[in-house]
Design an enzyme around this catalytic site. Sequence first.
Site, PDB file in Angstrom:
ATOM      1  CB  CYS A 114      -0.892  -0.025   1.239  1.00 38.08           C
ATOM      2  SG  CYS A 114      -2.411   0.893   1.028  1.00 38.08           S
ATOM      3  CB  CYS A 139       6.254  -2.502  -8.014  1.00 39.56           C
ATOM      4  SG  CYS A 139       4.581  -2.204  -7.451  1.00 39.56           S
ATOM      5  CB  CYS A 175      -4.027   1.272  -1.678  1.00 42.15           C
ATOM      6  SG  CYS A 175      -2.387   1.879  -2.010  1.00 42.15           S
TER       7      CYS A 175
END
Length: 166
Positions: free
Chosen positions: A10, A94, A86
């Site tokens: 998140c 990422c 989220c």
Amino acid sequence: MAHYNVLFLCTGNSARSILAEAIMNRKGAPNFTAYSAGSRPAGTVRPEALRMLEMAGLSTQGLCSKSWDEFAAPDAPQMDFVFTVCDNAAREVCPLWPGQPVTAHWGVPDPAAVAGTPAEIERAYLDAFSILERRISLLLALPFPSLDSLAIKRELGKIGGVGLTG
């Protein structure tokens, strides 16, 4: 059964990913070990999240807000699954996770964004907890030894109700 490492992501790593980590570590033991992290960690866990876990009888020991960079390091545990919980984290780039884990997005409304009475805020945390607990229970019910990687990805998409990658 094999052992699997799971990372819940998140943005702030202060509520939803923390809830998921605690739920998975209780329900998935001993075959699953869960971790959580954030792209921009808040530095502290929301007290409402800790209260929700305590009300559910789950351990809060060791839970802390941390950066996802810790899990992209060479000495980090190798992840088998990475879930964003989220929408903001799902849209971010990422890090590259060692071992090419299966990734999926399990979007959950942010209880920390709810403004209202204490009862309304508690309800938001309970809703987030319930969604995560249900999805984790469905994941744990999968017959992992009989599924190949593609079948696992397909099932994760059904559980989260959205597309996945990896």
